[in-house]
Design an enzyme around this catalytic site. Structure first.
Site, PDB file in Angstrom:
ATOM      1  N   ARG A 137      51.015  40.490  31.500  1.00 16.49           N
ATOM      2  CA  ARG A 137      51.422  41.786  32.047  1.00 16.49           C
ATOM      3  C   ARG A 137      52.934  41.814  32.181  1.00 16.49           C
ATOM      4  O   ARG A 137      53.575  40.796  32.466  1.00 16.49           O
ATOM      5  CB  ARG A 137      50.782  42.028  33.401  1.00 16.49           C
ATOM      6  CG  ARG A 137      49.251  42.144  33.296  1.00 16.49           C
ATOM      7  CD  ARG A 137      48.646  42.605  34.596  1.00 16.49           C
ATOM      8  NE  ARG A 137      49.144  41.808  35.689  1.00 16.49           N
ATOM      9  CZ  ARG A 137      49.426  42.299  36.893  1.00 16.49           C
ATOM     10  NH1 ARG A 137      49.260  43.571  37.159  1.00 16.49           N
ATOM     11  NH2 ARG A 137      49.858  41.504  37.832  1.00 16.49           N
ATOM     12  N   SER A 198      50.694  30.912  35.332  1.00 17.39           N
ATOM     13  CA  SER A 198      49.635  30.361  36.189  1.00 17.39           C
ATOM     14  C   SER A 198      48.888  29.190  35.565  1.00 17.39           C
ATOM     15  O   SER A 198      47.686  29.266  35.263  1.00 17.39           O
ATOM     16  CB  SER A 198      48.685  31.483  36.576  1.00 17.39           C
ATOM     17  OG  SER A 198      49.430  32.481  37.216  1.00 17.39           O
ATOM     18  N   ASP A 252      50.656  31.976  40.326  1.00 19.44           N
ATOM     19  CA  ASP A 252      50.051  33.195  40.898  1.00 19.44           C
ATOM     20  C   ASP A 252      49.677  33.045  42.376  1.00 19.44           C
ATOM     21  O   ASP A 252      49.673  34.028  43.126  1.00 19.44           O
ATOM     22  CB  ASP A 252      48.836  33.671  40.072  1.00 19.44           C
ATOM     23  CG  ASP A 252      47.839  32.564  39.750  1.00 19.44           C
ATOM     24  OD1 ASP A 252      48.044  31.421  40.169  1.00 19.44           O
ATOM     25  OD2 ASP A 252      46.843  32.861  39.051  1.00 19.44           O
TER      26      ASP A 252
HETATM   27  C1  BGC Z   1      45.826  26.898  37.067  1.00 18.74           C
HETATM   28  C2  BGC Z   1      46.599  27.328  38.292  1.00 18.74           C
HETATM   29  C3  BGC Z   1      46.350  28.787  38.571  1.00 18.74           C
HETATM   30  C4  BGC Z   1      44.868  29.079  38.638  1.00 18.74           C
HETATM   31  C5  BGC Z   1      44.561  30.534  38.903  1.00 18.74           C
HETATM   32  C6  BGC Z   1      44.374  27.305  37.187  1.00 18.74           C
HETATM   33  O1  BGC Z   1      43.708  27.026  35.994  1.00 18.74           O
HETATM   34  O2  BGC Z   1      45.900  25.509  36.896  1.00 18.74           O
HETATM   35  O3  BGC Z   1      47.962  27.098  38.123  1.00 18.74           O
HETATM   36  O4  BGC Z   1      46.976  29.119  39.779  1.00 18.74           O
HETATM   37  O5  BGC Z   1      44.266  28.701  37.427  1.00 18.74           O
HETATM   38  O6  BGC Z   1      45.113  31.354  37.956  1.00 18.74           O
END
Ligand code: BGC
Length: 512
Positions: A137, A198, A252
């Site tokens: 996004r 994320s 995130d």
């Molecule tokens: C990632 C995290 C992320 C989470 C939610 C996980 O697979 O390792 O960094 O915050 O997903 O998106």
């Protein structure tokens, strides 16, 4: 370091209640609590307190129900098992924070370099880039007078970019950013940008993020071990037609905490339950042994737990700390993913995987002749075809003729009866409530570590938002697992997008 969250284990392996946290008077093993922990689903209709078939049902039904309930037993955890999970999570968290044990900890507890929360004086125009598990996004937001206003947003599915090269991925990101800036008349400007990425990474500052390993079935080559801030900057430079000022790379969960803190100044934790799962919280600097940055005020830092990796197996495939709770379905999920044995907790709890767990159970039940008259279709045997959103649709459908359930299975070439729908619903709720309870154990470990009587936890993610029962189960289970704390889950609006802009705004304020 830390507080007294982790309870002692007695020699027989059973846990001993810690009066400081769980309270000597909190009768955690009582039948009443066990009952409360059961889901509000029809699971209770079919079993008594000990998981036995309800004798009030007729004999034929019981034969099948027994098979159903015995197959689902592995999904149902007692309160003492959940307390154990909470303690194991806390132990891994402490290992993650300590220099001596960090390398062997499942839960890495990465310092995010986000030390200050918003104070309401942040202002200006910001861009945000958000790369999660499902979408990319781009956002344009305006912050002033304690209000974050979204001016424009574009969203692009990135499921076809999971196996490309790093250059291809970041070129795609830069192209979408350039398009967005062009469309919104921003191409001649150099705006501050917050970048939500994320996946798990180590940070050496707000603008440094070295990817340790992909999750959520991404396996983009040439990115692990690299700094994604640099990869983004290089892609922007390769284009040469836009200019942005990337002020922060954030996870995130951090975005969610910051976005929630914008309205609730006391927010101390952030939780994501979407495609993947993760949590962060504000920790005292003195507890962060692995911190080697400055110790100026505020003496606190947001820690990105990366709890998805809780329970991970080692490089030789030897079992981790959650092995006793891992079912044959979880094993199958592991074998079907690119990171077999890794991100174990995430695979038991998050949106990317729950639908597939349900499908695996349904296939087994069909093969055993318990559902669908034993009719199996190619579609039902197709991996990942059963989306987690179907779990929500099925569990929330209260229509007498189970419309949602029937129409979903029609897509898979199956005309199913009402009694099958009831059983499917039971499977869905067993899988979703196991996830909710395990996640609550994780949150209980965090609130225990935070050590405040009242904790606000910002939450974002489609599974949390759209599932009909997860919120309630989590609220109830957290209360049982952290009985002396009041935990308030607050839905954070667009943590990962808005949150990135807010972090950039706080960073800009602190630079002035
Ligand atoms: C990632 C995290 C992320 C989470 C939610 C996980 O697979 O390792 O960094 O915050 O997903 O998106």
């Amino acid at each position: 370091m830390g507080n007294t969250c982790t309870k002692a284990r007695s020699e027989d392996g059973k846990t001993i209640s810690d009066p400081g946290q769980l309270g000597a008077n909190s009768d955690i093993n009582s039948d009443e609590n066990e009952l409360m922990l059961k889901t509000t689903s029809n699971y209770e209709d079919t079993v008594d307190d000990h998981g036995q078939a309800n004798p009030n049902r007729n004999a034929d039904e019981n034969i099948e129900e027994n098979e159903l309930t015995s197959m689902l037993k592995c999904m149902h955890h007692r309160i003492d098992q959940l307390i154990d999970v909470k303690e194991l999570m806390h132990r891994e968290m402490m290992k993650g924070l300590s220099k001596d044990t960090h390398n062997t900890a499942d839960v890495k507890m990465y310092p995010t370099y986000v030390r200050a929360t918003p104070d309401g004086t942040e202002s200006g125009d910001f861009l945000a880039l958000d790369i999660g598990g499902t979408n990319l996004r781009v956002l344009y937001v305006h912050i002033s007078d304690k209000v974050v206003k979204q001016i424009a947003e574009t969203r692009h599915e990135i499921k076809d970019l999971k196996k490309v090269t790093g250059i291809q991925l970041f070129d795609y990101v830069a192209e979408r950013l350039a398009e967005f800036m062009e469309k919104n008349g921003l191409k001649e400007k150099t705006l501050p940008l917050g970048f939500t990425f994320s996946f798990p990474y180590v940070q050496k500052g707000l603008t440094s993020a070295t990817l340790t390993a992909w999750s959520k079935d991404f396996e983009v080559s040439g990115v692990e071990g690299e700094d994604v801030y640099v990869l983004l900057q290089e892609a922007i430079k390769r284009r040469g037609d836009i200019s942005v000022n990337v002020l922060a790379v954030i996870n995130d969960t951090t975005g969610t905490l910051m976005s929630c803190a914008f309205e609730h100044h006391d927010c101390v934790a952030g939780l994501i339950l979407g495609t993947g799962t993760n949590a962060c919280y504000i920790e005292k600097l003195e507890n962060v042994d692995i911190w080697d940055g400055d110790t100026l005020p505020p003496q606190q830092i947001i820690i990105n737990t990366e709890w998805g990796a809780f329970g991970d197996r080692d490089a030789d495939g030897n079992g981790g700390v959650l092995e006793h709770l891992i079912t044959e379905y979880d094993d199958e999920i592991n074998r079907s993913t690119v990171n077999d044995g890794k991100h174990i907790f995430e695979k038991m709890t998050s949106g990317m995987y729950l639908g597939e767990i349900v499908r695996l159970i349904l296939v087994k039940l069909t093969k055993a002749g318990v559902i669908f008259n034993g009719n199996i279709t190619d579609d039902l045997e197709t991996k990942w075809i059963f989306k987690t959103k179907y779990i929500s649709y099925i569990e929330e459908d209260t229509s007498v003729n189970n419309e949602a359930c029937k129409s979903i299975f029609k897509k898979f070439g199956l005309e199913i009866k009402d009694e099958d729908c009831e059983k499917v619903k039971t499977v869905c709720s067993a899988v979703s409530s196991r996830a909710a309870k395990l996640l609550s154990a994780g949150i209980a470990a965090i609130v225990c570590q935070v050590g405040r009587k009242e904790v606000i936890c910002g939450v974002d993610g489609s599974l949390y938002k759209y599932h009909p029962n997860i919120k309630t189960i989590m609220a109830e289970t957290t209360k049982l697992l952290a009985p002396f704390m009041t935990v308030q889950y607050v839905e954070s609006s667009d943590g990962s997008g808005r949150g990135a802009a807010i972090v950039a705004a706080v960073a800009q304020r602190l630079k002035k």
